[in-house]
Design a protein around this motif. Structure first.
Motif, PDB file in Angstrom:
ATOM      1  N   THR A 198       0.829  -1.208   0.000  1.00 55.13           N
ATOM      2  CA  THR A 198       0.000   0.000   0.000  1.00 55.13           C
ATOM      3  C   THR A 198       0.863   1.258   0.000  1.00 55.13           C
ATOM      4  O   THR A 198       0.468   2.280  -0.542  1.00 55.13           O
ATOM      5  N   GLY A 199       2.060   1.172   0.568  1.00 54.85           N
ATOM      6  CA  GLY A 199       2.975   2.306   0.577  1.00 54.85           C
ATOM      7  C   GLY A 199       3.492   2.701  -0.795  1.00 54.85           C
ATOM      8  O   GLY A 199       4.038   3.791  -0.969  1.00 54.85           O
ATOM      9  N   LEU A 200       3.302   1.824  -1.783  1.00 58.84           N
ATOM     10  CA  LEU A 200       3.699   2.173  -3.150  1.00 58.84           C
ATOM     11  C   LEU A 200       2.769   3.225  -3.738  1.00 58.84           C
ATOM     12  O   LEU A 200       3.114   3.897  -4.708  1.00 58.84           O
ATOM     13  N   GLY A 201       1.585   3.375  -3.147  1.00 55.48           N
ATOM     14  CA  GLY A 201       0.633   4.386  -3.599  1.00 55.48           C
ATOM     15  C   GLY A 201      -0.152   3.943  -4.825  1.00 55.48           C
ATOM     16  O   GLY A 201      -0.022   2.815  -5.308  1.00 55.48           O
ATOM     17  N   GLY A 202      -0.957   4.847  -5.327  1.00 54.32           N
ATOM     18  CA  GLY A 202      -1.756   4.567  -6.520  1.00 54.32           C
ATOM     19  C   GLY A 202      -2.632   3.344  -6.343  1.00 54.32           C
ATOM     20  O   GLY A 202      -3.183   3.099  -5.269  1.00 54.32           O
ATOM     21  N   ALA A 203      -2.781   2.573  -7.401  1.00 54.58           N
ATOM     22  CA  ALA A 203      -3.632   1.376  -7.388  1.00 54.58           C
ATOM     23  C   ALA A 203      -3.150   0.342  -6.375  1.00 54.58           C
ATOM     24  O   ALA A 203      -3.939  -0.498  -5.927  1.00 54.58           O
ATOM     25  N   TRP A 204      -1.897   0.411  -5.996  1.00 54.88           N
ATOM     26  CA  TRP A 204      -1.356  -0.551  -5.024  1.00 54.88           C
ATOM     27  C   TRP A 204      -2.036  -0.418  -3.663  1.00 54.88           C
ATOM     28  O   TRP A 204      -2.009  -1.350  -2.860  1.00 54.88           O
ATOM     29  N   ARG A 205      -2.672   0.720  -3.411  1.00 52.89           N
ATOM     30  CA  ARG A 205      -3.376   0.901  -2.131  1.00 52.89           C
ATOM     31  C   ARG A 205      -4.491  -0.113  -1.938  1.00 52.89           C
ATOM     32  O   ARG A 205      -4.923  -0.359  -0.818  1.00 52.89           O
ATOM     33  N   ALA A 206      -4.962  -0.698  -3.020  1.00 53.05           N
ATOM     34  CA  ALA A 206      -6.027  -1.711  -2.929  1.00 53.05           C
ATOM     35  C   ALA A 206      -5.584  -2.914  -2.102  1.00 53.05           C
ATOM     36  O   ALA A 206      -6.418  -3.650  -1.572  1.00 53.05           O
ATOM     37  N   ALA A 207      -4.282  -3.119  -1.961  1.00 53.54           N
ATOM     38  CA  ALA A 207      -3.770  -4.240  -1.156  1.00 53.54           C
ATOM     39  C   ALA A 207      -4.176  -4.115   0.303  1.00 53.54           C
ATOM     40  O   ALA A 207      -4.099  -5.094   1.055  1.00 53.54           O
ATOM     41  N   HIS A 208      -4.639  -2.941   0.688  1.00 55.57           N
ATOM     42  CA  HIS A 208      -5.109  -2.770   2.064  1.00 55.57           C
ATOM     43  C   HIS A 208      -6.244  -3.756   2.373  1.00 55.57           C
ATOM     44  O   HIS A 208      -6.441  -4.144   3.524  1.00 55.57           O
ATOM     45  N   ALA A 209      -6.949  -4.195   1.337  1.00 54.85           N
ATOM     46  CA  ALA A 209      -8.050  -5.149   1.516  1.00 54.85           C
ATOM     47  C   ALA A 209      -7.574  -6.466   2.133  1.00 54.85           C
ATOM     48  O   ALA A 209      -8.393  -7.242   2.634  1.00 54.85           O
ATOM     49  N   MET A 210      -6.263  -6.697   2.133  1.00 53.17           N
ATOM     50  CA  MET A 210      -5.731  -7.911   2.777  1.00 53.17           C
ATOM     51  C   MET A 210      -6.176  -8.000   4.230  1.00 53.17           C
ATOM     52  O   MET A 210      -6.276  -9.090   4.786  1.00 53.17           O
ATOM     53  N   HIS A 211      -6.443  -6.846   4.856  1.00 54.61           N
ATOM     54  CA  HIS A 211      -6.829  -6.869   6.273  1.00 54.61           C
ATOM     55  C   HIS A 211      -8.177  -7.552   6.495  1.00 54.61           C
ATOM     56  O   HIS A 211      -8.515  -7.900   7.617  1.00 54.61           O
ATOM     57  N   LEU A 212      -8.953  -7.774   5.426  1.00 51.42           N
ATOM     58  CA  LEU A 212     -10.236  -8.460   5.551  1.00 51.42           C
ATOM     59  C   LEU A 212     -10.062  -9.942   5.873  1.00 51.42           C
ATOM     60  O   LEU A 212     -10.949 -10.567   6.432  1.00 51.42           O
ATOM     61  N   VAL A 213      -8.904 -10.492   5.509  1.00 54.60           N
ATOM     62  CA  VAL A 213      -8.582 -11.879   5.865  1.00 54.60           C
ATOM     63  C   VAL A 213      -7.918 -11.825   7.244  1.00 54.60           C
ATOM     64  O   VAL A 213      -6.976 -11.055   7.453  1.00 54.60           O
ATOM     65  N   PRO A 214      -8.409 -12.599   8.196  1.00 53.59           N
ATOM     66  CA  PRO A 214      -7.832 -12.561   9.545  1.00 53.59           C
ATOM     67  C   PRO A 214      -6.315 -12.824   9.527  1.00 53.59           C
ATOM     68  O   PRO A 214      -5.835 -13.710   8.800  1.00 53.59           O
ATOM     69  N   ALA A 215      -5.588 -12.049  10.320  1.00 51.47           N
ATOM     70  CA  ALA A 215      -4.125 -12.150  10.362  1.00 51.47           C
ATOM     71  C   ALA A 215      -3.629 -13.574  10.625  1.00 51.47           C
ATOM     72  O   ALA A 215      -2.672 -14.005   9.984  1.00 51.47           O
ATOM     73  N   PRO A 216      -4.237 -14.336  11.539  1.00 50.12           N
ATOM     74  CA  PRO A 216      -3.729 -15.702  11.757  1.00 50.12           C
ATOM     75  C   PRO A 216      -3.777 -16.558  10.481  1.00 50.12           C
ATOM     76  O   PRO A 216      -2.868 -17.341  10.229  1.00 50.12           O
TER      77      PRO A 216
END
Length: 131
Positions: free
Chosen positions: A78-96
């Motif tokens: 997500t720190g790459l900016g732009g469309a890469w910010r969509a990777a923030h959606a990874m948080h929807l999958v539980p961390a474990p």
């Protein structure tokens, strides 16, 4: 020097591919890199409670602190900016669950993808981004 440091396994083929990907896509030159096989990388791992002799963790150090494994990967992308910010959606999958998948890859990466005999030397244009 960049805003954040990524500690990576310098002999891992997958990890080196990840670093090459970041060098290509990090246009703001935000990230610097430290191989866990050198003194800087080993020291950073130890300072953050990780075993420098166990290359199964991914460590990101940024303005908000130390992050590991899939949380670190999500923050980097997500720190790459732009469309890469969509990777923030990874948080929807539980961390474990995310981290279990990451650890499976980490444990088997040498067997599945191979390894380099020594850390890969960066190109001259990117050398200043490596500790």
């Amino acid at each position: 020097m960049g805003e954040a440091i990524i500690v990576f396994d310098g002999t891992c083929v997958v990890c080196n591919g990840w670093v090459r990907f970041l060098l290509k896509h990090d246009r703001r030159r935000r990230y610097c890199f430290a191989a866990m096989q050198n003194d800087a990388g080993r020291s950073l791992l130890a300072q953050h409670g990780l075993d420098p002799d166990d290359p199964s963790s991914f460590l990101l150090l940024d303005e908000s602190g130390a992050h590991r494994d899939t949380d670190a990967i999500r923050r980097v992308i997500t720190g790459l900016g732009g469309a890469w910010r969509a990777a923030h959606a990874m948080h929807l999958v539980p961390a474990p669950s995310r981290d279990a998948g990451y650890r499976t890859l980490a444990r088997n990466r040498y067997r599945w993808f191979g390894r380099h005999e020594a850390c890969v030397v960066p190109d001259a244009r990117d050398a200043d981004r490596f500790l």
